[in-house]
Design a protein around this motif. Structure first.
Motif, PDB file in Angstrom:
ATOM      1  N   SER A  29     -54.951  17.851  -8.328  1.00 51.97           N
ATOM      2  CA  SER A  29     -53.737  17.386  -8.998  1.00 51.97           C
ATOM      3  C   SER A  29     -53.772  17.630 -10.501  1.00 51.97           C
ATOM      4  CB  SER A  29     -53.505  15.899  -8.713  1.00 51.97           C
ATOM      5  OG  SER A  29     -54.604  15.129  -9.154  1.00 51.97           O
ATOM      6  N   SER A  30     -54.964  17.670 -11.080  1.00 52.30           N
ATOM      7  CA  SER A  30     -55.102  17.904 -12.516  1.00 52.30           C
ATOM      8  C   SER A  30     -56.362  18.722 -12.775  1.00 52.30           C
ATOM      9  CB  SER A  30     -55.190  16.578 -13.277  1.00 52.30           C
ATOM     10  OG  SER A  30     -54.031  15.802 -13.075  1.00 52.30           O
ATOM     11  N   PRO A  86     -58.434  10.298  -9.078  1.00 53.36           N
ATOM     12  CA  PRO A  86     -57.163  10.086  -9.762  1.00 53.36           C
ATOM     13  C   PRO A  86     -57.107   8.714 -10.441  1.00 53.36           C
ATOM     14  CG  PRO A  86     -56.791  10.709  -7.472  1.00 53.36           C
ATOM     15  CD  PRO A  86     -58.255  10.525  -7.648  1.00 53.36           C
ATOM     16  N   ILE A  91     -58.079  10.553 -16.773  1.00 52.67           N
ATOM     17  CA  ILE A  91     -56.817  11.152 -16.320  1.00 52.67           C
ATOM     18  C   ILE A  91     -55.658  10.194 -16.560  1.00 52.67           C
ATOM     19  CG2 ILE A  91     -57.035  10.516 -13.879  1.00 52.67           C
ATOM     20  CD1 ILE A  91     -55.487  13.733 -15.372  1.00 52.67           C
ATOM     21  N   GLY A  92     -55.905   8.908 -16.453  1.00 54.05           N
ATOM     22  CA  GLY A  92     -54.866   7.931 -16.753  1.00 54.05           C
ATOM     23  C   GLY A  92     -54.391   8.039 -18.198  1.00 54.05           C
ATOM     24  N   LYS A  95     -52.380  11.329 -18.675  1.00 55.11           N
ATOM     25  CA  LYS A  95     -51.052  11.229 -18.062  1.00 55.11           C
ATOM     26  C   LYS A  95     -50.067  10.443 -18.924  1.00 55.11           C
ATOM     27  CE  LYS A  95     -51.598  11.562 -13.117  1.00 55.11           C
ATOM     28  NZ  LYS A  95     -51.641  10.758 -11.878  1.00 55.11           N
ATOM     29  N   THR A  99     -47.494  15.595 -18.709  1.00 57.30           N
ATOM     30  CA  THR A  99     -47.529  16.032 -17.314  1.00 57.30           C
ATOM     31  C   THR A  99     -47.010  17.467 -17.298  1.00 57.30           C
ATOM     32  OG1 THR A  99     -45.328  15.128 -16.866  1.00 57.30           O
ATOM     33  CG2 THR A  99     -47.193  13.755 -16.266  1.00 57.30           C
ATOM     34  N   THR A 100     -47.525  18.253 -16.385  1.00 59.52           N
ATOM     35  CA  THR A 100     -47.216  19.684 -16.415  1.00 59.52           C
ATOM     36  C   THR A 100     -46.469  20.199 -15.199  1.00 59.52           C
ATOM     37  OG1 THR A 100     -49.284  20.267 -15.341  1.00 59.52           O
ATOM     38  CG2 THR A 100     -49.293  20.168 -17.760  1.00 59.52           C
ATOM     39  N   ARG A 126     -53.375  21.688 -15.874  1.00 59.78           N
ATOM     40  CA  ARG A 126     -52.471  20.928 -15.027  1.00 59.78           C
ATOM     41  C   ARG A 126     -52.789  19.434 -15.176  1.00 59.78           C
ATOM     42  NH1 ARG A 126     -53.646  22.602  -9.228  1.00 59.78           N
ATOM     43  NH2 ARG A 126     -52.526  24.454  -9.869  1.00 59.78           N
ATOM     44  N   VAL A 127     -51.738  18.633 -15.329  1.00 59.43           N
ATOM     45  CA  VAL A 127     -51.892  17.171 -15.302  1.00 59.43           C
ATOM     46  C   VAL A 127     -50.737  16.619 -14.488  1.00 59.43           C
ATOM     47  CG1 VAL A 127     -51.879  15.028 -16.619  1.00 59.43           C
ATOM     48  CG2 VAL A 127     -53.122  16.996 -17.503  1.00 59.43           C
ATOM     49  N   ASN A 128     -51.062  16.017 -13.360  1.00 59.64           N
ATOM     50  CA  ASN A 128     -50.084  15.389 -12.481  1.00 59.64           C
ATOM     51  C   ASN A 128     -50.620  14.072 -11.967  1.00 59.64           C
ATOM     52  OD1 ASN A 128     -47.959  17.374 -12.396  1.00 59.64           O
ATOM     53  ND2 ASN A 128     -49.420  18.661 -11.329  1.00 59.64           N
TER      54      ASN A 128
END
Length: 128
Positions: A29-30, A86, A91-92, A95, A99-100, A126-128
Motif C-alpha cells: 500500500s505504501s 499499516p 506510515i500514520g 499519511k 497520499t499518492t 506511494r502512500v495509501n
C-alpha cells in the motif's frame, strides 16, 4: 551507496523493487525511502496490508524470493528493506501529509515536521 546520500540509482533501484513486488501480486500500500537519522542510513520501506495477518517472517521470505528471482535486474539487498504494518506510526505520520494513489510517484519529502515529528528526508513512491 553513500549512507547519507540517496542518489538517482538508488531511487531507480527502489522503483524496480516496488514494480517487482507489484508484479508478484504482493500487496504493497505504501513504499518509500526514509532516512533513519539515528543510524544515519537510508532504508527502503514497504507497507504490506497483510503484515499483521501473515507476519513479518513470511513476508520477508516472499520479498527475498522476489529479489532472488530478479537478481540480474535489482541491486538492493534484503538488509536495506524494511517491511512494516499499516498500523506503524511512521506510515500514520506520512499519511497525515500526503497520499499518492495506487501508482508509482516520485516525491522528495525533506525537512518537514508532521504532528511534531521531523521527517529529515524521504523519497516517496506511494502512500495509501
Amino acid at each position: 551507496m553513500d549512507k547519507k546520500t540517496l542518489v538517482n540509482i538508488d531511487i531507480e533501484e527502489g522503483k524496480k523493487v516496488l514494480e517487482a513486488l507489484d508484479d508478484s501480486n504482493l500487496s504493497i500500500s505504501s513504499a518509500f525511502w526514509f532516512f533513519l537519522d539515528d543510524i544515519e542510513e537510508w532504508r527502503l520501506f514497504f507497507v504490506a496490508p497483510d503484515f499483521d495477518l501473515v507476519g513479518p517472517k513470511k513476508l520477508y521470505s516472499k520479498v527475498q524470493k522476489i529479489l532472488q528471482d530478479h537478481k540480474n535486474e535489482i541491486n538492493i539487498p534484503l538488509e536495506a528493506i524494511s517491511l512494516i504494518s499499516p498500523k506503524d506510526q511512521l506510515i500514520g505520520i506520512l499519511k497525515m501529509a500526503i497520499t499518492t494513489g495506487p501508482g508509482i510517484s516520485g516525491i522528495r519529502f525533506s525537512g518537514n515536521v508532521i504532528n511534531g515529528v521531523l521527517i529529515k528526508d524521504a523519497y516517496i513512491y506511494r502512500v495509501n
